[in-house]
Design an enzyme around this catalytic site. Structure first.
Site, PDB file in Angstrom:
ATOM      1  N   TYR A  57       0.816  -1.207   0.000  1.00  0.00           N
ATOM      2  CA  TYR A  57       0.000   0.000   0.000  1.00  0.00           C
ATOM      3  C   TYR A  57       0.856   1.267   0.000  1.00  0.00           C
ATOM      4  O   TYR A  57       0.342   2.358  -0.290  1.00  0.00           O
ATOM      5  CB  TYR A  57      -0.924   0.052   1.223  1.00  0.00           C
ATOM      6  CG  TYR A  57      -1.877  -1.105   1.376  1.00  0.00           C
ATOM      7  CD1 TYR A  57      -2.078  -2.047   0.363  1.00  0.00           C
ATOM      8  CD2 TYR A  57      -2.593  -1.263   2.560  1.00  0.00           C
ATOM      9  CE1 TYR A  57      -2.943  -3.105   0.539  1.00  0.00           C
ATOM     10  CE2 TYR A  57      -3.474  -2.319   2.735  1.00  0.00           C
ATOM     11  CZ  TYR A  57      -3.640  -3.246   1.728  1.00  0.00           C
ATOM     12  OH  TYR A  57      -4.502  -4.294   1.901  1.00  0.00           O
ATOM     13  N   ASN A 246     -19.543   3.030   9.569  1.00  0.00           N
ATOM     14  CA  ASN A 246     -19.083   1.650   9.708  1.00  0.00           C
ATOM     15  C   ASN A 246     -18.958   1.265  11.181  1.00  0.00           C
ATOM     16  O   ASN A 246     -19.325   0.150  11.576  1.00  0.00           O
ATOM     17  CB  ASN A 246     -17.734   1.465   9.006  1.00  0.00           C
ATOM     18  CG  ASN A 246     -17.842   1.540   7.498  1.00  0.00           C
ATOM     19  OD1 ASN A 246     -18.921   1.371   6.921  1.00  0.00           O
ATOM     20  ND2 ASN A 246     -16.731   1.813   6.834  1.00  0.00           N
TER      21      ASN A 246
END
Length: 280
Positions: A57, A246
């Site tokens: 990443y 979330n």
């Protein structure tokens, strides 16, 4: 029960699976360093205590800065990263794991995953390196990712250190029952990446119906469904609204009717399918 109820879930209050907070914060595609720092800080201060990143990443330094910037002690954070497939030779695992720890600005990792069982992956060489890092106290747990059922059992058999989790794509459009069963039989937890199928679940009538019934977002319905399956989810989010939405999924309890409805989805969609994946 919507985003506004996120504050009803106390920070750090999250069910755990063998020590893993079952709702984590994923950082894939968090490639703007400043925004990544802010997102990680926001997530931790909203209540998350599980942060997931990877060498591939290219944001480990920013993730580490976000952890340092948050008003949360490092000891409270379950931090995981992953060794990329080109770094899986024994000595490369040892070298690049230390580099990841340095970039993250921490003394040790709560979990270090093998990102893919491909490339330079060699069960004995790769897993022996992870066992060495475990014995040195540089990693608290060994993880695997994108492993097929037979590869899970092989890794458990070969690795001297216990394997805590297998991180795989898993969501209502890719429930992976056989893999979940294989992991359960091997004593390995399941961590789901892309738990809302990169947004595809928003268009599923079954998920829409469950979300409407409870007055929540489709994302919350999917995350609660995963938790009912005993699966840890690490949704990616950047904006504060989605981060908190979330997190609010922890207040949602689905009944058997809800679970059966989502289980009844007969469409299958895999969102992450590189040519080097072990199933290709």
């Amino acid at each position: 029960m919507g985003t506004e109820d996120a504050e009803t879930v106390a920070p750090g209050t999250c069910p755990t699976a063998n020590g893993i907070p079952m709702l984590g914060f994923g950082t894939w595609q968090h490639d703007d360093p400043d925004r990544c720092v802010e997102s990680v800080r926001t997530a931790l201060e909203a209540g998350y205590r599980h942060i997931d990143t990877a060498q591939a990443y290219e944001n480990e330094a920013a993730v580490g800065e976000g952890i340092a910037a948050a008003d949360v002690d490092r000891d409270e954070v379950f931090l995981a990263t992953k060794v990329w497939r080109s770094n899986l030779a024994h000595d490369d695992v040892l070298e690049t794991a230390r580099e990841s720890i340095d970039r993250l600005g921490v003394d040790s990792l709560d979990m270090l995953y093998i990102h893919w069982p491909t490339g330079e992956y060699d069960p004995e060489g790769t897993l022996s390196a992870l066992s060495e890092l475990y014995d040195e106290g540089l990693i608290e747990n060994v993880g695997i990712s994108n492993f097929l059922p037979e590869q899970v059992q092989e890794a458990v058999d070969v690795c001297d250190a216990p394997i805590l989790a297998n991180q795989v794509e898993l969501h209502p459009l890719l429930p992976q029952p056989d893999l979940r069963e294989a992991c359960e039989n091997a004593g390995v937890e399941v961590v789901a990446y892309s738990p809302i199928a990169r947004g595809e679940i928003f268009d599923q009538p079954e998920v829409q119906d469950v979300a409407e019934k409870h007055g929540v977002s489709e994302a919350q319905a999917s995350l609660a469904w995963l938790r009912e399956k005993g699966v840890t989810a690490i949704p990616k989010a950047t904006g504060e609204e989605h981060i908190r939405d979330n997190w609010a999924s922890l207040t949602l309890e689905l009944d058997r009717e809800d679970i059966n409805k989502i289980d009844s989805i007969d469409e299958t969609q895999r969102q992450v399918d590189p040519s080097f994946a072990p199933w290709n």
